[in-house]
Design a protein around this motif. Structure first.
Motif, short mmCIF file in Angstrom:
data_model
loop_
_atom_site.label_atom_id
_atom_site.label_comp_id
_atom_site.label_asym_id
_atom_site.label_seq_id
_atom_site.Cartn_x
_atom_site.Cartn_y
_atom_site.Cartn_z
N GLU A 1 36.98 42.62 13.29
CA GLU A 1 36.82 44.07 13.32
C GLU A 1 36.05 44.58 12.10
O GLU A 1 35.28 45.54 12.19
CB GLU A 1 38.20 44.74 13.39
CG GLU A 1 38.19 46.15 13.90
CD GLU A 1 39.58 46.61 14.29
OE1 GLU A 1 39.67 47.57 15.08
OE2 GLU A 1 40.58 46.03 13.81
N VAL B 1 43.49 39.59 25.67
CA VAL B 1 42.96 40.95 25.83
C VAL B 1 42.70 41.58 24.47
O VAL B 1 41.65 42.21 24.25
CB VAL B 1 43.93 41.81 26.66
CG1 VAL B 1 43.55 43.28 26.57
CG2 VAL B 1 43.93 41.35 28.11
N ARG B 2 43.63 41.42 23.53
CA ARG B 2 43.43 42.00 22.19
C ARG B 2 42.19 41.42 21.53
O ARG B 2 41.42 42.15 20.88
CB ARG B 2 44.67 41.74 21.33
CG ARG B 2 45.92 42.49 21.77
CD ARG B 2 47.05 42.31 20.77
NE ARG B 2 48.27 42.94 21.27
CZ ARG B 2 49.31 42.29 21.78
NH1 ARG B 2 49.28 40.95 21.86
NH2 ARG B 2 50.37 42.93 22.21
N GLN C 1 39.52 40.10 23.06
CA GLN C 1 38.33 40.56 23.77
C GLN C 1 38.00 42.01 23.42
O GLN C 1 36.82 42.37 23.32
CB GLN C 1 38.53 40.42 25.28
CG GLN C 1 38.47 38.97 25.77
CD GLN C 1 38.74 38.86 27.25
OE1 GLN C 1 39.81 39.23 27.74
NE2 GLN C 1 37.77 38.35 27.99
N GLU C 2 39.01 42.83 23.22
CA GLU C 2 38.75 44.23 22.86
C GLU C 2 38.07 44.33 21.51
O GLU C 2 37.15 45.14 21.32
CB GLU C 2 40.08 45.00 22.85
CG GLU C 2 40.64 45.25 24.24
CD GLU C 2 42.02 45.89 24.21
OE1 GLU C 2 42.47 46.36 25.27
OE2 GLU C 2 42.66 45.92 23.14
N LYS D 1 33.60 45.22 20.54
CA LYS D 1 33.11 46.24 19.61
C LYS D 1 32.30 45.64 18.47
O LYS D 1 31.70 46.37 17.68
CB LYS D 1 34.29 47.02 19.03
CG LYS D 1 35.11 47.77 20.07
CD LYS D 1 36.35 48.38 19.44
CE LYS D 1 37.23 49.04 20.49
NZ LYS D 1 38.49 49.56 19.90
#
Length: 282
Positions: free
Chosen positions: A32, A54-55, A57-58, A62
Motif C-alpha cells: 500500500e 481478497v484483502r 487483491q484489493e 490500487k
C-alpha cells in the motif's frame, strides 16, 4: 545520479504471504505504501483463504505495479495438498535438508512433485481467479535436483505465462567467495535456468536477498549490497512481517521479519532507491 537515465525497474518480492496473519498484514501495508511490488503466496499454510486473498487483491489493485506469485511449498512443517505425496515424515513434508538430499540422491519421483505443485497452482487459481504472475519456492525448493523437474513441468502445464525464479546473483565471483550458500544457490540456479529455457519458461535475470538469518542484520547495509549492480528485472527477496503466535509455531524466522519491515517502511529505504536510480513502479 544522472537524471537523464531511466530508473532501473526491479522486483522487490516479499515471500511467505499466507504463513500468518501478522506476515500478511505487514506485506499488505508495504504494498500500500509502494515499498513492495511483488509477493508470493503459500497455499498450504493456515493464514491463506478467501478473505486473505481478497484483502491482498484489493491492495494490489490500487498499487502502481505489483505482481502476485505462487510460493511453492514442499517442506516441513507443512502438509501436502495431494493424498499420495511421498516421502513424508510424521505426515508432513520432509525438512528442507532431507528434501534436498533426497533430490540429490534421486530418491524422489518428479511426477509426485508435479502433482503436488499442480494442486497448489489450482488452489491459487481458485482463490485469485487467475494463474500466478510468477512461481518461486519456499526455502528455494524449486531449484533442488529432481524437484525442479516436477516444478517446471507443473508450471509449463498450468501457468505457462508465469516466469520462474532463479537465485543466481549477477556479480563477480570474488564477491561470492566465502559465502557457501550463495555459491550453492548459483550452482543450482545455473542448472535450473537451463531447464526453464528448454521448457520455454521465462526467468528473472538476477537475484539478491539471501543472507545469514541467524545473526541480527544491518538490513539497510544489506539492501544497499542487494541493489548494487542489480539489472533491470532483477529480483530482491525479502521477508517482512509482524510476529504472532502462529508464525512462532511454524517458522524460525521471526524477529528479523520485523527488522525488515521497519527498514522497508522507512525513509532511509526510499532514499536508497533514489540514490541507486531504482524504481518499483512502471
Amino acid at each position: 545520479m544522472n537524471d537523464a537515465v531511466s530508473p532501473r525497474r526491479i522486483w522487490l518480492c516479499a515471500d511467505d504471504y499466507g504463513i500468518s496473519e501478522g506476515v500478511n498484514r505487514a506485506i499488505r501495508e508495504l504494498i500500500e505504501r509502494g515499498r513492495l511490488n511483488a509477493t508470493s503466496v503459500m497455499m498450504v499454510t493456515p493464514a491463506i483463504g478467501r478473505d486473505e486473498a481478497v484483502r491482498l487483491q484489493e491492495v494490489v489493485a490500487k498499487a502502481e505495479r505489483c505482481a502476485i506469485g505462487l510460493h511453492v511449498t514442499l517442506t516441513a512443517p507443512f502438509r501436502p495438498l495431494t493424498m499420495h505425496f511421498r516421502p513424508l515424515k510424521d505426515e508432513l513434508f520432509l525438512p528442507f535438508p532431507s528434501l534436498l538430499a533426497a533430490g540429490m540422491l534421486r530418491r524422489i519421483d518428479p511426477e509426485i512433485i508435479r502433482a503436488e505443485v499442480e494442486m497448489q497452482l489450482n488452489a491459487f487459481r481458485d482463490l485469485f481467479g487467475r494463474s500466478p504472475d510468477f512461481v518461486d519456492g519456499h526455502q528455494h525448493v524449486q531449484l533442488y535436483p529432481v524437484v525442479r523437474d516436477g516444478v517446471l513441468a507443473a508450471v509449463k502445464e498450468k501457468a505457462p505465462n508465469a516466469w520462474v525464479r532463479q537465485a543466481k546473483r549477477n556479480q563477480p565471483l570474488r564477491h561470492r567467495l566465502g559465502r557457501p550458500k550463495a555459491l550453492f544457490l548459483d550452482h543450482l540456479s545455473t542448472q535450473f535456468k537451463r531447464r526453464a529455457a528448454r521448457a520455454g519458461l521465462a526467468h528473472n535475470p538476477a537475484f539478491a536477498g539471501a543472507y545469514d538469518y541467524s545473526r541480527p542484520p544491518d538490513f539497510g547495509a544489506l539492501m544497499g549490497e542487494f541493489l548494487a549492480g542489480l539489472p533491470e528485472g532483477g529480483v530482491v527477496m525479502c521477508h517482512p512481517g509482524f510476529v504472532d503466535d502462529v508464525l512462532e509455531s511454524l517458522d524460525p524466522l521471526t524477529k528479523v521479519r520485523e527488522v525488515e519491515h521497519a527498514y522497508l517502511a522507512s525513509e532511509h529505504f526510499a532514499r536508497l532507491l533514489t540514490v541507486n536510480n531504482i524504481t518499483l513502479g512502471h
